[in-house]
Structures are given as structure tokens and as C-alpha cells.
Write an enzyme that holds these catalytic residues in place. Structure first.
Site, PDB file in Angstrom:
ATOM      1  N   LYS A  11      28.967  81.091  43.100  1.00 13.65           N
ATOM      2  CA  LYS A  11      29.288  80.020  44.019  1.00 13.65           C
ATOM      3  C   LYS A  11      28.657  78.701  43.605  1.00 13.65           C
ATOM      4  O   LYS A  11      29.023  77.643  44.082  1.00 13.65           O
ATOM      5  CB  LYS A  11      28.742  80.371  45.423  1.00 13.65           C
ATOM      6  CG  LYS A  11      29.265  81.651  45.982  1.00 13.65           C
ATOM      7  CD  LYS A  11      28.466  82.004  47.281  1.00 13.65           C
ATOM      8  CE  LYS A  11      28.505  83.464  47.517  1.00 13.65           C
ATOM      9  NZ  LYS A  11      27.558  83.863  48.593  1.00 13.65           N
ATOM     10  N   GLY A  12      27.664  78.764  42.722  1.00 11.96           N
ATOM     11  CA  GLY A  12      26.822  77.597  42.459  1.00 11.96           C
ATOM     12  C   GLY A  12      27.544  76.361  41.957  1.00 11.96           C
ATOM     13  O   GLY A  12      27.129  75.241  42.239  1.00 11.96           O
ATOM     14  N   GLU A  56      29.566  75.469  35.053  1.00  6.48           N
ATOM     15  CA  GLU A  56      28.411  76.165  35.629  1.00  6.48           C
ATOM     16  C   GLU A  56      27.503  75.158  36.327  1.00  6.48           C
ATOM     17  O   GLU A  56      27.507  73.965  36.005  1.00  6.48           O
ATOM     18  CB  GLU A  56      27.610  76.861  34.516  1.00  6.48           C
ATOM     19  CG  GLU A  56      27.774  78.367  34.460  1.00  6.48           C
ATOM     20  CD  GLU A  56      27.102  79.129  35.594  1.00  6.48           C
ATOM     21  OE1 GLU A  56      26.911  78.580  36.695  1.00  6.48           O
ATOM     22  OE2 GLU A  56      26.755  80.299  35.357  1.00  6.48           O
ATOM     23  N   ASP A  57      26.724  75.670  37.241  1.00  2.00           N
ATOM     24  CA  ASP A  57      25.731  74.825  37.902  1.00  2.00           C
ATOM     25  C   ASP A  57      24.500  74.645  37.010  1.00  2.00           C
ATOM     26  O   ASP A  57      24.019  73.544  36.789  1.00  2.00           O
ATOM     27  CB  ASP A  57      25.330  75.400  39.269  1.00  2.00           C
ATOM     28  CG  ASP A  57      24.957  76.891  39.218  1.00  2.00           C
ATOM     29  OD1 ASP A  57      25.086  77.526  38.141  1.00  2.00           O
ATOM     30  OD2 ASP A  57      24.529  77.419  40.251  1.00  2.00           O
ATOM     31  N   ASP A  99      20.224  79.065  32.475  1.00  2.00           N
ATOM     32  CA  ASP A  99      18.811  79.422  32.470  1.00  2.00           C
ATOM     33  C   ASP A  99      18.570  80.300  31.242  1.00  2.00           C
ATOM     34  O   ASP A  99      18.395  79.784  30.143  1.00  2.00           O
ATOM     35  CB  ASP A  99      18.562  80.136  33.812  1.00  2.00           C
ATOM     36  CG  ASP A  99      17.129  80.471  34.083  1.00  2.00           C
ATOM     37  OD1 ASP A  99      16.300  79.566  34.035  1.00  2.00           O
ATOM     38  OD2 ASP A  99      16.828  81.641  34.353  1.00  2.00           O
ATOM     39  N   LYS A 149      18.256  74.511  31.447  1.00  2.00           N
ATOM     40  CA  LYS A 149      16.810  74.728  31.300  1.00  2.00           C
ATOM     41  C   LYS A 149      16.576  75.349  29.927  1.00  2.00           C
ATOM     42  O   LYS A 149      16.430  76.565  29.801  1.00  2.00           O
ATOM     43  CB  LYS A 149      16.303  75.672  32.398  1.00  2.00           C
ATOM     44  CG  LYS A 149      16.294  75.041  33.775  1.00  2.00           C
ATOM     45  CD  LYS A 149      15.378  75.780  34.734  1.00  2.00           C
ATOM     46  CE  LYS A 149      16.105  76.795  35.523  1.00  2.00           C
ATOM     47  NZ  LYS A 149      15.297  77.460  36.566  1.00  2.00           N
ATOM     48  N   PHE A 206      12.122  76.310  39.533  1.00  2.00           N
ATOM     49  CA  PHE A 206      13.240  76.842  40.313  1.00  2.00           C
ATOM     50  C   PHE A 206      13.837  75.734  41.168  1.00  2.00           C
ATOM     51  O   PHE A 206      13.176  75.139  42.009  1.00  2.00           O
ATOM     52  CB  PHE A 206      12.812  78.033  41.163  1.00  2.00           C
ATOM     53  CG  PHE A 206      13.994  78.792  41.668  1.00  2.00           C
ATOM     54  CD1 PHE A 206      14.661  79.698  40.850  1.00  2.00           C
ATOM     55  CD2 PHE A 206      14.479  78.571  42.953  1.00  2.00           C
ATOM     56  CE1 PHE A 206      15.784  80.374  41.307  1.00  2.00           C
ATOM     57  CE2 PHE A 206      15.605  79.251  43.410  1.00  2.00           C
ATOM     58  CZ  PHE A 206      16.248  80.158  42.590  1.00  2.00           C
ATOM     59  N   ASP A 249      21.390  77.520  45.018  1.00  2.00           N
ATOM     60  CA  ASP A 249      20.736  78.138  46.171  1.00  2.00           C
ATOM     61  C   ASP A 249      19.397  78.782  45.857  1.00  2.00           C
ATOM     62  O   ASP A 249      19.076  79.102  44.704  1.00  2.00           O
ATOM     63  CB  ASP A 249      21.635  79.230  46.740  1.00  2.00           C
ATOM     64  CG  ASP A 249      21.680  80.474  45.832  1.00  2.00           C
ATOM     65  OD1 ASP A 249      21.987  80.310  44.638  1.00  2.00           O
ATOM     66  OD2 ASP A 249      21.376  81.580  46.310  1.00  2.00           O
ATOM     67  N   ARG A 253      22.332  75.122  49.455  1.00  2.00           N
ATOM     68  CA  ARG A 253      23.482  74.689  48.649  1.00  2.00           C
ATOM     69  C   ARG A 253      24.039  73.351  49.140  1.00  2.00           C
ATOM     70  O   ARG A 253      24.645  72.604  48.374  1.00  2.00           O
ATOM     71  CB  ARG A 253      24.608  75.732  48.709  1.00  2.00           C
ATOM     72  CG  ARG A 253      24.273  77.062  48.059  1.00  2.00           C
ATOM     73  CD  ARG A 253      25.555  77.880  47.905  1.00  2.00           C
ATOM     74  NE  ARG A 253      25.305  79.288  47.634  1.00  2.00           N
ATOM     75  CZ  ARG A 253      25.112  79.811  46.426  1.00  2.00           C
ATOM     76  NH1 ARG A 253      25.082  79.028  45.369  1.00  2.00           N
ATOM     77  NH2 ARG A 253      24.932  81.103  46.271  1.00  2.00           N
TER      78      ARG A 253
HETATM   79  P1  IMP Z   1      21.359  82.764  33.383  1.00  2.00           P
HETATM   80  O1  IMP Z   1      22.268  83.925  33.113  1.00  2.00           O
HETATM   81  O2  IMP Z   1      19.909  83.167  33.356  1.00  2.00           O
HETATM   82  O3  IMP Z   1      21.633  81.566  32.506  1.00  2.00           O
HETATM   83  O4  IMP Z   1      21.579  82.420  34.895  1.00  2.00           O
HETATM   84  C1  IMP Z   1      22.394  81.435  35.344  1.00  2.00           C
HETATM   85  C2  IMP Z   1      22.515  81.536  36.852  1.00  2.00           C
HETATM   86  O5  IMP Z   1      21.242  81.841  37.456  1.00  2.00           O
HETATM   87  C3  IMP Z   1      22.924  80.206  37.428  1.00  2.00           C
HETATM   88  O6  IMP Z   1      24.329  80.109  37.522  1.00  2.00           O
HETATM   89  C4  IMP Z   1      22.256  80.213  38.775  1.00  2.00           C
HETATM   90  O7  IMP Z   1      23.084  80.857  39.725  1.00  2.00           O
HETATM   91  C5  IMP Z   1      21.024  81.075  38.599  1.00  2.00           C
HETATM   92  N1  IMP Z   1      19.844  80.200  38.398  1.00  2.00           N
HETATM   93  C6  IMP Z   1      19.200  79.950  37.239  1.00  2.00           C
HETATM   94  N2  IMP Z   1      18.175  79.099  37.411  1.00  2.00           N
HETATM   95  C7  IMP Z   1      18.195  78.776  38.728  1.00  2.00           C
HETATM   96  C8  IMP Z   1      17.378  77.892  39.528  1.00  2.00           C
HETATM   97  O8  IMP Z   1      16.453  77.210  39.070  1.00  2.00           O
HETATM   98  N3  IMP Z   1      17.708  77.831  40.836  1.00  2.00           N
HETATM   99  C9  IMP Z   1      18.727  78.565  41.392  1.00  2.00           C
HETATM  100  N4  IMP Z   1      19.518  79.378  40.685  1.00  2.00           N
HETATM  101  C10 IMP Z   1      19.240  79.495  39.361  1.00  2.00           C
HETATM  102 MG    MG Z   2      24.732  81.223  40.370  1.00  2.00          MG
END
Ligand code: IMP
Ligand code: MG
Length: 179
Positions: free
Chosen positions: A42-43, A98-99, A102, A130, A151, A158, A164
Site C-alpha cells: 500500500k505504501g 515504490e515508496d 530498504d 536507504k 525508520f 506506515d 500513512r
Molecule cells: P525491502 O524489501 O527491505 O527493500 O523493503 C521495502 C519495503 O519495506 C517498503 O516498501 C516498505 O513497505 C518497508 N519499509 C522499509 N523501510 C521502511 C521504513 O523506514 N518505514 C516504513 N516502511 C519501511
Molecule cells: Mg510497503
């Protein structure tokens, strides 16, 4: 809700200026191409809604929803598709929105999965990145802002499904996590 925010990292105006700039770049990149913008729910919802209105060429939108098994603040790399794209993507130019990226685990998995469906191209656009947290090497084509290893919440992003609807991006006060 506002009282839970320890620090604002990006204001509404800073976000709007960046979204406009990204929209202008994407308009040029995809001019004359069949563009399908795919938001990861949803982000990305808030970012994508603003972004598509800054792209001035014809486009279609669709959404995917994935869950990465894990706890509240870390993903594991095991990605489950909850909702898939509803149309054929073969020969379309895909822009995944994507939002925040990470570890990179979610997008690496998604990109490889979508590539098997033979789109004309796949590019990734994220509002926030990040890089210090990256575990998987994914090429991100469009990045709004690089962020520190903290975070983040707001503008679609969220913590436990809250925050959100904050119009800006910030970090929570430490005591919010221990409530
Ligand atoms: P990844 O697979 O670790 O790159 O995760 C990406 C997803 O993790 C993002 O689409 C977010 O939904 C969630 N996420 C990563 N970092 C944060 C944060 O700092 N705050 C909230 N959600 C996060
Ligand atoms: Mg997400």
C-alpha cells in the site's frame, strides 16, 4: 498523530517539488511508448497518485500487493504476491513505483518475476532509498531522496498501518515503539 513525530525529514513542499521533477523526467523518458505504471501497495499509493499527475503523456496504471514475511520493521526476502497486475504486460514499458527501498529484497524478487513475462522494459522508481541498508543489488532508475538508516513514516509509509496519511515524511519519537 502529529505529536508522535520526533523530526520532520521532508516537508510537503520538498516532496511536491521532487515529484514534479520526477514527473517531468518520466514524461520525456516514456514519450511515444506504451507506459504502464505499477504501484506496489500500500505504501506507494500516495506517491504514485501525485506522480502520475505530473506525467503528461498517456499512461495506464495497475497495482500489485506483496507481503514480505517478517516483523514490523525488517523484511525477510520471502515475498508473497497478494494481488497481481490485472493485465498482460508483454510489450509494455513497465515503471514500478515504490515508496521506499530498504534491503532491496522485495524489488529484486519482483523485478525478476516480472521479467519472465517479457515486458518491453522494466524500470524502478522509488520516492525514498536507504542505500546503507541494501542486501540485494537492485538497479533503481529513479530515486527521489536518499535517506539515512532510520525508520520513516508518512506520505503513504506506515508504522503498523498508521501514519500513512501524514502529508510529510518524518521519524517517530522512540517512545512510540515501546507503547
Ligand atoms: P525491502 O524489501 O527491505 O527493500 O523493503 C521495502 C519495503 O519495506 C517498503 O516498501 C516498505 O513497505 C518497508 N519499509 C522499509 N523501510 C521502511 C521504513 O523506514 N518505514 C516504513 N516502511 C519501511
Ligand atoms: Mg510497503
Amino acid at each position: 498523530m502529529q505529536n508522535d513525530i520526533g523530526r520532520v525529514l521532508l516537508s510537503e513542499a520538498e516532496i511536491a517539488a521532487k515529484v514534479k521533477e520526477l514527473g517531468e523526467r518520466l514524461t520525456e523518458e516514456y514519450r511515444g511508448k506504451e507506459l504502464l505504471v505499477v504501484g506496489i501497495l500500500k505504501g506507494s499509493n500516495v506517491f504514485m497518485s501525485d506522480l502520475i499527475r505530473q506525467i503528461t503523456i498517456p499512461l495506464k496504471i495497475d497495482f500489485m500487493m506483496v507481503s514480505s514475511y517478517g516483523n514490523a520493521t525488517e523484511s525477510t526476502g520471502v515475498v508473497k504476491i497478494i494481488k497481481d497486475i490485472e493485465q498482460s504486460i508483454s510489450d509494455k514499458h513497465l515503471l514500478i513505483v515504490e515508496d521506499i527501498i530498504d534491503s532491496g529484497l522485495t524489488l529484486k524478487y519482483l523485478k525478476e518475476m516480472l521479467e519472465t513475462r517479457k515486458p518491453a522494459s522494466i524500470k524502478l522508481c522509488t520516492l525514498l532509498d536507504k542505500p546503507a541498508r541494501r542486501q540485494e543489488n537492485v538497479d533503481v532508475d529513479y530515486v527521489g531522496f536518499e535517506m539515512p538508516d532510520e525508520f520513516i513514516v508518512g506520505y503513504g509509509i506506515d508504522y503498523a498501518e498508521h501514519y500513512r496519511n501524514l502529508p510529510y515524511i518524518g521519524i517517530l519519537k522512540p517512545e512510540v515503539y515501546t507503547k
